[in-house]
Design an enzyme around this catalytic site. Structure first.
Site, mmCIF file in Angstrom:
data_model
loop_
_atom_site.group_PDB
_atom_site.id
_atom_site.type_symbol
_atom_site.label_atom_id
_atom_site.label_comp_id
_atom_site.label_asym_id
_atom_site.label_seq_id
_atom_site.Cartn_x
_atom_site.Cartn_y
_atom_site.Cartn_z
ATOM 1 N NE ARG A 113 22.278 17.785 -20.017
ATOM 2 C CZ ARG A 113 21.183 18.052 -20.681
ATOM 3 N NH1 ARG A 113 20.475 19.128 -20.367
ATOM 4 N NH2 ARG A 113 20.766 17.283 -21.664
ATOM 5 C CB THR A 427 17.155 26.189 -24.027
ATOM 6 O OG1 THR A 427 16.868 24.793 -24.021
ATOM 7 C CG2 THR A 427 18.516 26.396 -23.404
ATOM 8 C CB THR A 445 17.672 24.146 -20.678
ATOM 9 O OG1 THR A 445 16.492 23.616 -21.276
ATOM 10 C CG2 THR A 445 18.541 22.994 -20.209
ATOM 11 C CD GLU A 447 14.853 18.447 -23.096
ATOM 12 O OE1 GLU A 447 14.468 17.866 -24.104
ATOM 13 O OE2 GLU A 447 15.940 19.029 -23.057
ATOM 14 C CD GLU A 466 17.489 19.042 -19.432
ATOM 15 O OE1 GLU A 466 17.761 18.348 -20.427
ATOM 16 O OE2 GLU A 466 17.384 20.282 -19.485
ATOM 17 C CG ASP A 469 18.137 16.347 -23.761
ATOM 18 O OD1 ASP A 469 17.333 16.306 -24.711
ATOM 19 O OD2 ASP A 469 18.703 17.394 -23.404
ATOM 20 C CB SER A 492 23.269 19.185 -23.429
ATOM 21 O OG SER A 492 22.827 20.476 -23.781
ATOM 22 N N GLY A 513 16.884 26.308 -28.300
ATOM 23 C CA GLY A 513 16.310 25.657 -29.479
ATOM 24 C C GLY A 513 16.545 24.179 -29.612
ATOM 25 N N GLY A 514 16.778 23.430 -28.516
ATOM 26 C CA GLY A 514 17.003 21.990 -28.662
ATOM 27 C C GLY A 514 18.203 21.722 -29.543
#
Length: 623
Positions: A113, A427, A445, A447, A466, A469, A492, A513-514
């Site tokens: 990440r 993503t 991803t 983002e 990112e 997020d 995430s 898809g978030g």
């Protein structure tokens, strides 16, 4: 991208080779070689792969045919997606990889990440006592986190693979040099971002080559700058990315965004330093584990909320028998379980190196029993529900906290949804298996669609955004688990998932898809495991997503709204907002997965229609 009608002949484009002497100039005159269209399902033996792009899937299959394992195949696919799906998966981003090691019969995960720069703090996201408008943060250097992708690939390969980056980046290099034919999906994604991309000279040069416009459908898109970057990484490993010329270029881009002279607005600068890149580490984490109706389910631990929210929702649903209820009634329970799981996910899940995440409590069967009391089988909750208190169900409560007392500094109230928490965040998901039984489910991803919109000049890749997020409460002093801090990884929703029965893998899956990733994976599992749908049918079925938004509504695709179940759910008080192209948004999710069949074959599946559809292949197709 999702190119069902264009591809590259795999025997030519993806032949295993480590040759580095092909000149970009000669490649620029080559034309992509057409190939048969992709298919969303394939059954057979010897290994399998499923992605959103036929080239990426073919690259994975070629690696498997050449003796590579599932980890090798996943990295090769990701490298190609960095070229063909650059607005979703790129080396300027990061991801979560869940791996089943067949010989050891264990599941491990690689957290790569993105990380907040050390000089980043929450005050940078507030002005005049209020959060900076999200559009100003979205397209900026401030939103860029330290990319984790390259280091994650290298760690996964060093520990669990059989090949190196020098080999596995070759398919991506060839596609970047030779190009691919632009399809409607790539054109539409670029078109949605034209105004953002025009802000930056480097992005316009790469992604708006037609005099400031997207490359038209049917034209060939090439990215020689990215091919150069891949070569540097292939030759020098992750060190070539995190130190040296690429690192300097990243820092320069973040701190001094290459804004066009005629840009209509200012762009905020970031605070990334060379030391942030040099010190970046991928984390090997234990996955979270839960059970559901005799199945064992593995997912990502924090800082992803995917595995925890999925495990809690399944625990809540386990208290009900699907065969004893109508499909509409069970979908009602699915939506209400999702609502409760999202309330807890938003309140408690964040980077575990900064926050005491109540993992054991969230996955406790006893907690699910208590939390289930908040579900009314007859009607929907009219608005967002508050978080529960999983800390009371921790197996080993912190000595500083009395059982039943919320964690200090935790917010139990539902925050308003972020403006970015919509269906247009990009993503992608890769699923692979090999003949030895190893399995990879991998979500990566940058983002938002196109990340922060900033391409690193001369290197051909977009940077992530990112940092959006993180959560930004109305006040800069308000406590919340997922607020920005130096070195912290934002929460995430990515949910790579593995399902086992009697110690053997049954299913591997994941989705883009978030925050809808969680509900997409959950609904697919419900469709397949509880409602008995074949996997491809479970993936293709109309979707509805409940994520505990303040007004209590669920997002639903038009196909779902047309079903009798939707009408029955409305009678229970469910309120729906439209999702998908008819509402000017992307559809909910674009899942890929692999089913492990009792006869020893595997069935790979990819989204058949959403976002243009995907590609599934096996090494030895069943005749």
């Amino acid at each position: 991208m999702r190119r069902l009608f264009i591809a590259v002949f795999t025997g030519v484009l993806f032949a295993s080779s480590c040759t580095h002497d092909k000149a970009a100039s000669s490649a620029s005159s080559a034309s992509p070689v057409p190939a048969p269209p992709a298919t969303p399902q394939a059954t057979g033996r010897g290994g399998a792969a499923a992605t959103v792009d036929v080239r990426a899937t073919a690259a994975a299959i070629d690696v498997l045919k050449d003796g590579g394992n599932a980890v090798d195949a996943a990295v090769a696919a990701a490298g190609v997606l960095g070229v063909t799906d650059p607005y979703s998966c790129a080396i300027g981003g990061g991801g979560f990889m869940l791996i089943y090691l067949a010989d050891e019969k264990r599941v491990v995960s690689v957290d790569h990440r993105e990380m907040a720069p050390r000089a980043l703090h929450r005050g940078l996201f507030y002005e005049n006592g209020a959060p900076v408008p999200m559009p100003d943060v979205l397209t900026s250097g401030l939103s860029a986190g330290v990319p984790g992708m390259v280091r994650g690939w290298e760690v996964a390969l060093e520990r669990y693979g059989t090949r190196g980056l020098a080999d596995l980046l070759q398919p991506g290099i060839r596609v970047a040099e030779q190009g691919f034919e632009v399809d409607p999906t790539f054109f539409e994604q670029t078109s949605r971002n034209v105004e953002r991309f025009k802000l930056f000279t480097s992005t316009a040069r790469v992604f708006l080559p037609a005099e400031g416009s997207p490359s038209p459908v049917g034209s060939t898109f090439r990215n020689p700058d990215l091919a150069k970057t891949y070569r540097l990484v292939a030759e020098g490993g992750s060190r070539a990315f995190y130190r040296g010329e690429i690192a300097r270029a990243i820092v320069d881009t973040v701190t001094k965004p290459p804004v066009a002279p005629d840009a209509p607005r200012q762009v905020r600068s970031g605070v990334m330093q060379l030391s942030d890149l040099a010190d970046y580490e991928a984390r090997i984490r234990e996955p979270v584990r839960s059970t559901y109706r005799g199945y064992t389910v593995y997912g990502m631990d924090a800082p992803s909320s995917g595995g925890l929210a999925l495990g809690l929702a399944l625990n809540l649903l386990e208290g009900y028998e699907p065969k004893a209820t109508s499909r509409a009634d069970f979908l009602h329970l699915y939506l209400e379980a999702s609502r409760l799981a999202f309330a807890d996910r938003t309140a408690y899940v964040a980077d575990p190196e900064y926050t005491d995440v109540p993992v054991a409590g969230l996955l406790s069967k006893a907690y699910a029993t208590e939390r289930r009391k908040a579900i009314d089988p007859a009607k929907a909750a009219p608005r967002a529900v508050p978080a529960g208190n999983p800390f009371a169900f921790q197996e080993d409560p912190s000595p500083q906290r009395t059982a039943g007392t919320p964690s200090p500094g935790m917010s139990l109230a539902a925050l308003p949804p972020s403006p970015l928490d919509t269906l247009d965040r990009e993503t992608t998901h890769i699923t692979t298996s090999d003949k030895a039984g190893n399995v990879v489910t991998y979500t990566c991803t940058i983002e938002y669609e196109g990340g922060g919109g900033i391409t690193v000049p001369g290197y051909g890749f977009l940077l992530n955004n990112e940092m959006t997020d993180f959560d930004f409460p109305p006040s800069s002093s308000a406590p919340h688990a997922n607020t920005p801090e130096p070195g912290k990884r934002p929460r995430s929703s990515m949910a790579p998932t593995l399902v086992f029965k009697d110690g053997a893998p049954v299913l591997a899956l994941g989705s883009p898809g978030g925050s809808t990733i969680i509900t997409t994976v959950l609904q697919t599992l419900v469709n397949h495991l509880d409602l008995g749908m074949p996997l491809l049918e479970a993936v293709a079925a109309p979707r509805v997503s409940q994520r505990n938004v303040p007004d209590g509504s669920s997002q639903a695709e038009p196909e779902f709204l047309a079903t009798p179940e939707a009408a029955a759910l409305k009678e229970k008080g469910h309120v729906f907002t439209a999702a998908g192209p008819a509402a000017g948004l992307n559809a909910i999710g674009a899942l890929t997965g692999i089913r492990f069949n009792p006869d020893g074959t595997v069935t790979a599946v990819a989204e058949p229609r959403r976002r243009g559809g995907g590609s599934a292949m096996v090494v030895e197709p069943r005749r």
